[in-house]
Design a protein around this motif. Sequence first.
Motif, short mmCIF file in Angstrom:
data_model
loop_
_atom_site.label_atom_id
_atom_site.label_comp_id
_atom_site.label_asym_id
_atom_site.label_seq_id
_atom_site.Cartn_x
_atom_site.Cartn_y
_atom_site.Cartn_z
N LEU A 95 0.80 -1.22 0.00
CA LEU A 95 0.00 0.00 0.00
C LEU A 95 0.84 1.27 0.00
O LEU A 95 0.28 2.37 -0.02
N GLY A 96 2.16 1.14 0.03
CA GLY A 96 3.02 2.31 -0.03
C GLY A 96 3.15 3.08 1.27
O GLY A 96 3.45 4.27 1.26
N ILE A 97 2.93 2.42 2.41
CA ILE A 97 3.03 3.08 3.71
C ILE A 97 4.50 3.24 4.07
O ILE A 97 5.28 2.30 3.98
N GLY A 140 -4.37 3.94 -6.92
CA GLY A 140 -5.03 2.70 -7.28
C GLY A 140 -4.89 1.59 -6.25
O GLY A 140 -5.72 0.69 -6.18
N ARG A 141 -3.85 1.64 -5.43
CA ARG A 141 -3.66 0.62 -4.40
C ARG A 141 -4.58 0.81 -3.20
O ARG A 141 -4.87 -0.14 -2.48
N THR A 142 -5.02 2.04 -2.98
CA THR A 142 -5.74 2.35 -1.74
C THR A 142 -7.14 2.91 -1.95
O THR A 142 -7.82 3.23 -0.98
N LEU A 180 -5.87 -0.12 7.90
CA LEU A 180 -4.57 -0.77 7.82
C LEU A 180 -3.46 0.20 8.23
O LEU A 180 -2.55 -0.17 8.98
N LEU A 181 -3.53 1.44 7.78
CA LEU A 181 -2.56 2.45 8.19
C LEU A 181 -2.63 2.66 9.70
O LEU A 181 -1.59 2.70 10.38
N SER A 211 0.22 -0.52 16.24
CA SER A 211 0.94 -1.73 16.61
C SER A 211 2.44 -1.51 16.64
O SER A 211 3.14 -1.98 17.55
N SER A 212 2.94 -0.79 15.67
CA SER A 212 4.38 -0.50 15.63
C SER A 212 4.78 0.34 16.84
O SER A 212 5.79 0.07 17.49
#
Length: 146
Positions: free
Chosen positions: A30-32, A50-52, A66-67, A73-74
């Motif tokens: 997703l390019g995060i 287009g991914r998101t 997801l982000l 979590s991180s």
Amino acid sequence: MNSPAPGVFRHATSLEQLNAHSPDTAMAALGIVFTGIGPDFLRATMPVDGRTRQPYGLLHGGASVLLAETLGSSAGNLCVQPGEMCVGVEINANHLVAVRDGEVTGTARPLHIGRRTQVWEIRIEDPAGRLVCISRLTLAVVPQRA
């Protein structure tokens, strides 16, 4: 190096180290990218492309979640004792503003850091600073498994 100042994080790390865990994950897909770390926050960006996007051309709510979970979590795992790790228990998200393109920025800050649970608030904003999504993530602190 972008290591956090003394604060909630027990483990010093750099953005480079955090981003090094991305290959072959949903983050990479997703390019995060982690972009900021401070004494009480962790920040990342995600493209709106287009991914998101969902089929109607808007940022997909699942991508925002997801982000949010990636950030919370991180950050949570930077706060635990050696031999422990955090796992997600519950997440909620309110989607407030539609975004069609560009990039969003998420920032995670702790609401509660306990011995067995943590609660994080994640704010996702567009480049104009509008609140796109507000999320709350509850983590359980468990023994780390090999």
